[in-house]
Design a protein around this motif. Sequence first.
Motif, PDB file in Angstrom:
ATOM      1  N   THR A   9       0.831  -1.206   0.000  1.00 29.29           N
ATOM      2  CA  THR A   9       0.000   0.000   0.000  1.00 29.29           C
ATOM      3  C   THR A   9       0.865   1.256   0.000  1.00 29.29           C
ATOM      4  O   THR A   9       0.662   2.181  -0.792  1.00 29.29           O
ATOM      5  CB  THR A   9      -0.915   0.004   1.233  1.00 29.29           C
ATOM      6  OG1 THR A   9      -1.647  -1.219   1.255  1.00 29.29           O
ATOM      7  CG2 THR A   9      -1.867   1.181   1.204  1.00 29.29           C
ATOM      8  N   LEU A  10       1.851   1.267   0.901  1.00 28.75           N
ATOM      9  CA  LEU A  10       2.743   2.426   0.982  1.00 28.75           C
ATOM     10  C   LEU A  10       3.506   2.616  -0.323  1.00 28.75           C
ATOM     11  O   LEU A  10       3.652   3.729  -0.836  1.00 28.75           O
ATOM     12  CB  LEU A  10       3.739   2.249   2.131  1.00 28.75           C
ATOM     13  CG  LEU A  10       3.236   2.563   3.524  1.00 28.75           C
ATOM     14  CD1 LEU A  10       4.328   2.350   4.537  1.00 28.75           C
ATOM     15  CD2 LEU A  10       2.738   4.008   3.583  1.00 28.75           C
ATOM     16  N   ALA A  12       2.665   1.631  -3.299  1.00 29.67           N
ATOM     17  CA  ALA A  12       1.772   2.110  -4.357  1.00 29.67           C
ATOM     18  C   ALA A  12       1.576   3.617  -4.237  1.00 29.67           C
ATOM     19  O   ALA A  12       1.612   4.348  -5.241  1.00 29.67           O
ATOM     20  CB  ALA A  12       0.437   1.390  -4.279  1.00 29.67           C
ATOM     21  N   GLY A  13       1.390   4.104  -2.998  1.00 29.23           N
ATOM     22  CA  GLY A  13       1.234   5.543  -2.785  1.00 29.23           C
ATOM     23  C   GLY A  13       2.468   6.309  -3.219  1.00 29.23           C
ATOM     24  O   GLY A  13       2.376   7.359  -3.874  1.00 29.23           O
ATOM     25  N   LEU A  14       3.627   5.765  -2.879  1.00 30.04           N
ATOM     26  CA  LEU A  14       4.889   6.424  -3.237  1.00 30.04           C
ATOM     27  C   LEU A  14       5.049   6.500  -4.746  1.00 30.04           C
ATOM     28  O   LEU A  14       5.392   7.546  -5.309  1.00 30.04           O
ATOM     29  CB  LEU A  14       6.048   5.651  -2.611  1.00 30.04           C
ATOM     30  CG  LEU A  14       7.435   6.277  -2.770  1.00 30.04           C
ATOM     31  CD1 LEU A  14       7.511   7.580  -2.011  1.00 30.04           C
ATOM     32  CD2 LEU A  14       8.501   5.315  -2.280  1.00 30.04           C
TER      33      LEU A  14
ATOM     34  N   ARG B 107      -7.072   1.676   1.564  1.00 31.50           N
ATOM     35  CA  ARG B 107      -6.167   1.816   0.409  1.00 31.50           C
ATOM     36  C   ARG B 107      -6.685   2.871  -0.557  1.00 31.50           C
ATOM     37  O   ARG B 107      -5.921   3.700  -1.045  1.00 31.50           O
ATOM     38  CB  ARG B 107      -6.059   0.477  -0.313  1.00 31.50           C
ATOM     39  CG  ARG B 107      -5.151  -0.470   0.407  1.00 31.50           C
ATOM     40  CD  ARG B 107      -4.810  -1.682  -0.424  1.00 31.50           C
ATOM     41  NE  ARG B 107      -3.967  -2.550   0.379  1.00 31.50           N
ATOM     42  CZ  ARG B 107      -4.269  -3.798   0.703  1.00 31.50           C
ATOM     43  NH1 ARG B 107      -5.383  -4.341   0.269  1.00 31.50           N
ATOM     44  NH2 ARG B 107      -3.465  -4.498   1.456  1.00 31.50           N
ATOM     45  N   PHE B 110      -6.271   6.382   0.797  1.00 30.50           N
ATOM     46  CA  PHE B 110      -4.868   6.789   0.733  1.00 30.50           C
ATOM     47  C   PHE B 110      -4.471   7.156  -0.695  1.00 30.50           C
ATOM     48  O   PHE B 110      -3.898   8.219  -0.956  1.00 30.50           O
ATOM     49  CB  PHE B 110      -3.993   5.654   1.276  1.00 30.50           C
ATOM     50  CG  PHE B 110      -2.517   5.870   1.084  1.00 30.50           C
ATOM     51  CD1 PHE B 110      -1.881   6.971   1.632  1.00 30.50           C
ATOM     52  CD2 PHE B 110      -1.764   4.957   0.364  1.00 30.50           C
ATOM     53  CE1 PHE B 110      -0.523   7.159   1.465  1.00 30.50           C
ATOM     54  CE2 PHE B 110      -0.406   5.145   0.186  1.00 30.50           C
ATOM     55  CZ  PHE B 110       0.221   6.240   0.734  1.00 30.50           C
ATOM     56  N   LEU B 111      -4.813   6.270  -1.637  1.00 26.68           N
ATOM     57  CA  LEU B 111      -4.376   6.503  -3.013  1.00 26.68           C
ATOM     58  C   LEU B 111      -5.080   7.713  -3.633  1.00 26.68           C
ATOM     59  O   LEU B 111      -4.524   8.373  -4.509  1.00 26.68           O
ATOM     60  CB  LEU B 111      -4.617   5.254  -3.862  1.00 26.68           C
ATOM     61  CG  LEU B 111      -3.713   4.086  -3.467  1.00 26.68           C
ATOM     62  CD1 LEU B 111      -4.015   2.861  -4.308  1.00 26.68           C
ATOM     63  CD2 LEU B 111      -2.240   4.463  -3.606  1.00 26.68           C
ATOM     64  N   VAL B 114      -3.239  10.906  -2.180  1.00 26.48           N
ATOM     65  CA  VAL B 114      -1.856  11.170  -2.604  1.00 26.48           C
ATOM     66  C   VAL B 114      -1.761  12.254  -3.688  1.00 26.48           C
ATOM     67  O   VAL B 114      -0.977  13.198  -3.550  1.00 26.48           O
ATOM     68  CB  VAL B 114      -1.167   9.856  -3.051  1.00 26.48           C
ATOM     69  CG1 VAL B 114       0.072  10.139  -3.871  1.00 26.48           C
ATOM     70  CG2 VAL B 114      -0.799   9.030  -1.834  1.00 26.48           C
ATOM     71  N   PHE B 147       0.110   7.824   8.873  1.00 28.04           N
ATOM     72  CA  PHE B 147      -0.377   6.721   8.043  1.00 28.04           C
ATOM     73  C   PHE B 147       0.752   5.724   7.764  1.00 28.04           C
ATOM     74  O   PHE B 147       0.548   4.509   7.844  1.00 28.04           O
ATOM     75  CB  PHE B 147      -0.939   7.264   6.722  1.00 28.04           C
ATOM     76  CG  PHE B 147      -1.478   6.182   5.829  1.00 28.04           C
ATOM     77  CD1 PHE B 147      -2.751   5.682   6.030  1.00 28.04           C
ATOM     78  CD2 PHE B 147      -0.704   5.648   4.814  1.00 28.04           C
ATOM     79  CE1 PHE B 147      -3.242   4.674   5.224  1.00 28.04           C
ATOM     80  CE2 PHE B 147      -1.196   4.641   4.008  1.00 28.04           C
ATOM     81  CZ  PHE B 147      -2.466   4.152   4.208  1.00 28.04           C
ATOM     82  N   SER B 148       1.943   6.234   7.476  1.00 24.80           N
ATOM     83  CA  SER B 148       3.077   5.342   7.249  1.00 24.80           C
ATOM     84  C   SER B 148       3.334   4.488   8.483  1.00 24.80           C
ATOM     85  O   SER B 148       3.579   3.281   8.382  1.00 24.80           O
ATOM     86  CB  SER B 148       4.330   6.145   6.915  1.00 24.80           C
ATOM     87  OG  SER B 148       4.073   7.037   5.858  1.00 24.80           O
ATOM     88  N   MET B 151       0.755   1.731   8.743  1.00 25.98           N
ATOM     89  CA  MET B 151       1.019   0.645   7.800  1.00 25.98           C
ATOM     90  C   MET B 151       2.144  -0.251   8.304  1.00 25.98           C
ATOM     91  O   MET B 151       2.078  -1.475   8.218  1.00 25.98           O
ATOM     92  CB  MET B 151       1.393   1.215   6.433  1.00 25.98           C
ATOM     93  CG  MET B 151       0.261   1.851   5.669  1.00 25.98           C
ATOM     94  SD  MET B 151      -1.077   0.716   5.296  1.00 25.98           S
ATOM     95  CE  MET B 151      -2.255   1.158   6.567  1.00 25.98           C
TER      96      MET B 151
END
Lengths: 227, 194
Positions: A9-10, A12-14, B107, B110-111, B114, B147-148, B151
Amino acid sequence: MKRTGPLFTLLAGLLLALFMLSLNATTGTKPASTSQADSPADKVSPSPAPTASKASPSPSPSATPSPSPTRVSAPNADYAGRTDDDSSAVSVSLRDGRAIAYFCDGRDKESWLKGDVGADGSMKLTGDGGSVLNGTLKGGSLRGTVDIEGGHYAFTADKAVKPSGLYRATATVRNAEVDGGWIVLSTGEQVGILKRDGKPAPAPRIDPETGAVTIDGQRLTARPVTP
Amino acid sequence: MTVDPNAATQSFPPRPPAPSGPNAARYLVPALVAAAVAVGLGAYGKVHDPEGTAFNLAGFSSTSAVKSWLATTAFGFALVQVVSALMVYGKLPGPGWSAKLHRWSGRIAFLVAVPVAVHCLYAFGYQTYDSRVMWHSLLGCFVFGVFSAKMLLLRWDRLPGWLLPVVGGLVFTALTIVWLTSALWFFRNFGVTT
């Protein structure tokens, strides 16, 4: 036990962030963007206008390397003037190295812009919707450009003495949020927009001495704006 | 993906924090990563010269409108997060797939958030010229840091039972304030527009 799902998940965000960033960087430098209505200003030279070439010694590079705490700020003052094409008015208020500006065409296009003023009198102010004002102080006047909603305007604003300058009034009138902005020019002319619940319209005149204005039957006071 | 990350913490009694050894890394690494992400974003926003502009999406009047709708989408999924978390923890009656709902709504939220953050940092940077903007900048950086951490914490079983709810709650609270100070402000000032 270690799970890998959250890491993906992280990741993918990055990746998404990097992708967006590269997209921004490439569209920003392209001279003619293909899809957008509000095409970005050419960020290399902020003055592609035919008239503004000699007066603006490219403010952005000089503004970048000076976040130092010991900066000498430009003198406090207000500036007001018109765009070169005479369609709109611009007013800027400087206080302690900070600036707030108002761009207004008196009908439906306006923006409040804010930012810092460099020691050399250059400024890059940004507002909502990606509007940008680049300007440089020279002598008693401010010369620069405004990019707003796809338009590019060069302007000259001279030092404004009260009552000329920029004014704002916000209130709730008959259940509508009204937000008015005015530029009072040195000639006594006024350029203003009054938004009722976000819908822009030409603003009624304010009394420049007191700031009094009557909106939809209610008396309000527009106040001078400072950063 | 086969194990529900939240239910696992329920079935074990919270263990006292281990006195030493690799367990400390469980908390230290997420905390350090969170700090690095939040400070890194803020530093980037502060140091680089705001571009003032970025690409727009077709069909929207301005980038602010795009961002407001994306942010509102993220906030909507964040509300799903709270409800589904309560279901996972058994505080609310919920279906068997509530854990899956929690994972995927998170998810998506979050996406979706971004691109908004990328645009904010790229076009405007970290600003403090009034209190709305100051809190928005501060918490906007904070929310991605926490959030990081969340996770990274999810990767471990046998965390103290309160830890994930607290960290998740921080994410939600920060995101809510970030939304209130931007998208809601935009809709109030410019109208609910596309």
